[in-house]
Enzyme design. Structure first.
Site, short mmCIF file in Angstrom:
data_model
loop_
_atom_site.label_atom_id
_atom_site.label_comp_id
_atom_site.label_asym_id
_atom_site.label_seq_id
_atom_site.Cartn_x
_atom_site.Cartn_y
_atom_site.Cartn_z
N CYS A 166 0.86 -1.19 -0.02
CA CYS A 166 -0.06 0.07 0.13
C CYS A 166 0.87 1.35 0.11
O CYS A 166 0.22 2.37 0.09
CB CYS A 166 -0.70 -0.24 1.03
SG CYS A 166 -1.82 -1.46 1.40
N HIS A 306 -2.78 7.98 6.13
CA HIS A 306 -2.82 6.77 5.43
C HIS A 306 -4.10 5.97 5.81
O HIS A 306 -4.82 5.36 5.02
CB HIS A 306 -1.88 5.79 5.90
CG HIS A 306 -1.96 4.39 4.99
ND1 HIS A 306 -1.75 4.15 3.96
CD2 HIS A 306 -2.42 3.04 5.52
CE1 HIS A 306 -2.14 3.01 3.49
NE2 HIS A 306 -2.11 2.25 4.63
N GLU A 317 -1.61 5.46 13.77
CA GLU A 317 -1.25 6.35 12.95
C GLU A 317 -1.75 7.66 13.82
O GLU A 317 -1.11 8.67 13.75
CB GLU A 317 -1.74 6.54 11.70
CG GLU A 317 -1.56 7.59 10.85
CD GLU A 317 -1.98 7.48 9.09
OE1 GLU A 317 -1.43 8.31 8.60
OE2 GLU A 317 -2.91 6.56 9.05
N LYS A 335 -9.65 8.30 1.79
CA LYS A 335 -10.12 6.93 1.74
C LYS A 335 -11.72 6.88 2.23
O LYS A 335 -12.28 5.93 1.76
CB LYS A 335 -9.19 6.07 2.34
CG LYS A 335 -7.89 5.89 1.94
CD LYS A 335 -7.37 4.78 2.46
CE LYS A 335 -5.65 4.53 2.18
NZ LYS A 335 -4.95 5.67 2.53
N HIS A 340 -9.83 1.98 -0.44
CA HIS A 340 -8.35 2.00 -0.24
C HIS A 340 -7.82 1.14 -1.62
O HIS A 340 -8.25 0.04 -1.84
CB HIS A 340 -8.11 0.85 0.87
CG HIS A 340 -6.42 0.75 1.11
ND1 HIS A 340 -5.49 1.24 0.25
CD2 HIS A 340 -5.76 0.13 2.06
CE1 HIS A 340 -4.15 1.10 1.03
NE2 HIS A 340 -4.50 0.27 1.95
N PHE A 400 1.43 -3.30 4.14
CA PHE A 400 1.53 -4.58 4.55
C PHE A 400 3.23 -5.21 4.30
O PHE A 400 3.73 -4.66 3.24
CB PHE A 400 0.80 -5.78 3.64
CG PHE A 400 -0.40 -6.12 4.32
CD1 PHE A 400 -1.14 -5.29 5.13
CD2 PHE A 400 -1.25 -6.95 3.65
CE1 PHE A 400 -2.34 -5.50 5.24
CE2 PHE A 400 -2.55 -7.23 3.91
CZ PHE A 400 -3.00 -6.55 4.96
#
Length: 412
Positions: A166, A306, A317, A335, A340, A400
């Site tokens: 990502c 993110h 985050e 998002k 995503h 990831f």
């Protein structure tokens, strides 16, 4: 306080190209995002699955946009080529204003041509090996989007694909910045693309318990930072940005959207899918990006987070943003609108961040109503877009495998 400790080329974003669930061109995607209108809806491709909805790219006619050559491209490549064409036209590059041997392409993907693999696998299983398309491998491999852009536009500089899950699109921007600073290229087309809304990928993410299962309310399913968030909504799309040295852009009368000031990257080395619960390396990536930009946290007016809508990721985050910025920065996650887009998301969000700087407008975090007890000390823009002048901004991407990539943008 801004620091100027050494001389190096300044880099400007002069063109944007977007193909997203919020719109299949830059201005329509930006309008939808600023209006905070979620793109998630039931997806016929996913009917009967545990999660039958997505943020899909609609109103995109590949052959109408790209011609008959679109038939030889997987969807992730179609999205990328369309975005690249828009970005180059937006940069005012008609008439071969660039030396094509000095133009690079760095466009990555997290998963690549998954739809092609699944389609051809079904052909082999249900029909015979002879039914498999001979172009399966060159359509589906991850590097093909970057090299197809180069072929489509006649570019002969370095071209390659990044793949950091990502964080892919943001990683591509960082590598493009390095190519320009090192003098290896005069212009770089950089970004990410993804078309992984397929039955297998959706089911795999669902089995991982990463996706929202809000079937009764798909449009409200992507809820970054919200107290009722339960996972992300899978999406597709592409974003390509044209980067060139500021002095070159100005020499041909282009001011651009924003400058790409800095980049930082780290690796958690913690877990295959889960972030480091303390967010130490993600925080370090932000700090390194600020150092590269020669800026302090107090110089930053916006963070495009993110934040995907997962319980653990958003909480980590939020805590690290509070540690770095102390609650003194506006935070948004686009998002909530787009879902995503995996490998494309960092590039698309960097483009949105550049547009925030251009327009003095921060999009709202769609579907955010109230923070949970694990989300505190963060000024989350929600409800309506916020009008405010932003001189510098941060865009975060965490993937990831523990990939952390951060870019810093400033006013052009």
């Amino acid at each position: 306080m801004t620091r100027h400790t050494h001389s190096r080329p300044d880099v400007t974003i002069t063109g944007l190209g977007l193909v997203t669930p919020a719109g299949v061109d830059t201005e329509s995607a930006w309008k939808t995002t600023c209006e905070g209108r979620p793109a998630a809806a039931a997806d016929p491709r996913l009917a009967g699955l545990g999660v039958p909805f997505s943020c899909s790219v609609t109103d995109f006619d590949a052959e109408l946009t790209l011609g008959v050559e679109a038939r030889r491209m997987a969807h992730f490549t179609q999205f990328a080529v369309a975005a690249a064409r828009e970005a180059v036209a937006d940069a005012g590059a008609a008439g071969h204003v660039w030396d094509p041997t000095r133009v690079g392409v760095v466009v990555g993907t997290g998963i690549g041509g998954q739809d092609t693999w699944e389609e051809q696998g079904a052909r082999m299983r249900d029909r015979s090996p002879r039914a498999v398309n001979p172009l399966t491998v060159p359509k589906a491999i991850g590097n093909i989007a970057a090299t197809t852009i180069a072929m489509d536009l006649g570019l002969h500089g370095p071209s390659f694909s990044t793949s950091t899950a990502c964080a892919t699109g943001t990683t591509a921007l960082g590598l493009a910045l390095d190519l320009l600073r090192a003098g290896r290229c005069d212009v770089v087309l950089a970004g990410g693309t993804e078309a992984a809304v397929t039955p297998l990928v959706t089911t795999a993410f669902d089995r991982l318990k990463a996706l929202s299962r809000r079937q009764d309310d798909p449009s409200g399913a992507s809820r970054p930072f919200d107290q009722d968030r339960d996972g992300f909504v899978l999406a597709e799309g592409a974003g390509v940005l044209v980067l060139e040295r500021t002095e070159d852009a100005r020499a041909r009368g282009r001011r651009g959207y924003a400058r790409l000031l800095g980049y930082g990257s780290t690796t958690d080395a913690h877990h295959l899918t889960a972030p480091d619960p303390e967010g130490r390396m993600a925080q370090l990536a932000i700090q390194r990006a600020l150092e590269d930009a020669q800026l302090d946290p107090a110089d930053i007016g916006l963070v495009n987070a993110h934040a995907t809508g997962t319980p653990q990721g958003d909480a980590v985050e939020a805590r690290l943003l509070e540690r770095v910025f102390g609650g003194n920065v506006a935070v948004t996650s686009t998002k909530g609108v787009t879902g995503h887009m995996l490998g494309a998301t960092g590039a698309v969000e960097a483009a949105f961040t550049a547009l925030s700087i251009r327009d003095g407008l921060i999009p709202p975090t769609a579907n955010f109503h109230a923070p949970g007890p694990d989300i505190a000390g963060v000024d989350i823009v929600h409800g309506n877009a916020r009008s405010t002048q932003v001189s510098a901004a941060v865009s975060n991407s965490f993937g990831f495998g523990g990939h952390n990539a951060v870019v810093v943008l400033g006013r052009a």
